[in-house]
Motif scaffolding. Structure first.
Motif, PDB file in Angstrom:
ATOM      1  N   MET A 229       0.841  -1.191   0.000  1.00  0.00           N
ATOM      2  CA  MET A 229       0.000   0.000   0.000  1.00  0.00           C
ATOM      3  C   MET A 229       0.877   1.242   0.000  1.00  0.00           C
ATOM      4  N   CYS A 230       0.544   2.176  -0.875  1.00  0.00           N
ATOM      5  CA  CYS A 230       1.226   3.457  -0.956  1.00  0.00           C
ATOM      6  C   CYS A 230       0.221   4.546  -0.584  1.00  0.00           C
ATOM      7  N   ILE A 231       0.635   5.432   0.311  1.00  0.00           N
ATOM      8  CA  ILE A 231      -0.252   6.491   0.788  1.00  0.00           C
ATOM      9  C   ILE A 231       0.468   7.822   0.680  1.00  0.00           C
ATOM     10  N   CYS A 232      -0.235   8.860   0.231  1.00  0.00           N
ATOM     11  CA  CYS A 232       0.300  10.216   0.266  1.00  0.00           C
ATOM     12  C   CYS A 232      -0.828  11.158   0.667  1.00  0.00           C
ATOM     13  N   GLU A 233      -0.452  12.340   1.121  1.00  0.00           N
ATOM     14  CA  GLU A 233      -1.461  13.295   1.578  1.00  0.00           C
ATOM     15  C   GLU A 233      -1.003  14.721   1.326  1.00  0.00           C
ATOM     16  N   GLN A 234      -1.976  15.604   1.279  1.00  0.00           N
ATOM     17  CA  GLN A 234      -1.702  17.033   1.215  1.00  0.00           C
ATOM     18  C   GLN A 234      -2.880  17.753   1.852  1.00  0.00           C
TER      19      GLN A 234
END
Length: 112
Positions: A2-7
């Motif tokens: 799982m790859c997660i990114c946020e802004q």
């Protein structure tokens, strides 16, 4: 995996730690080839992220440097029980944030 990114979400008004975040996620089941991807706005408790991680039960997490402290703490709390219930621990890899920008992703896909 799982790859997660946020802004910070544009609707949150400011970029404080507790504000709403825009979160993107891709999860790949290497055994079956299934790919799940999603993007959503999540509140300061990150309920939607918690639900997805609990449901998908990833064996690996790929995360950018600089995740908000709220998201980082949540993921650490969620990964510990997953590691206890699985035969192996959940592997967590942290990469530099520039790997998670739309421009970099587009260049990598075009190169592929």
């Amino acid at each position: 995996m799982m790859c997660i990114c946020e802004q910070p979400s544009s609707s949150s008004g400011s970029e404080g730690e507790g504000d709403t975040m825009r979160i993107g996620m891709v999860c790949i089941d290497t055994a079956s080839g299934d790919i799940v991807y999603d993007e959503w706005e999540d509140g300061e408790l990150r309920q939607n992220l918690a639900s997805r991680v609990a449901h998908l039960q990833p064996r690996e997490l790929l995360l950018p440097e600089g995740l908000s402290s709220i998201t980082s703490k949540l993921l650490k709390r969620l990964v510990a029980p997953l590691a206890m219930s699985q035969a192996t621990a959940v592997r967590v890899e942290v990469m530099k944030g520039h790997h998670f920008t739309p421009d970099t992703a587009e260049k990598k896909i075009k190169k592929f």
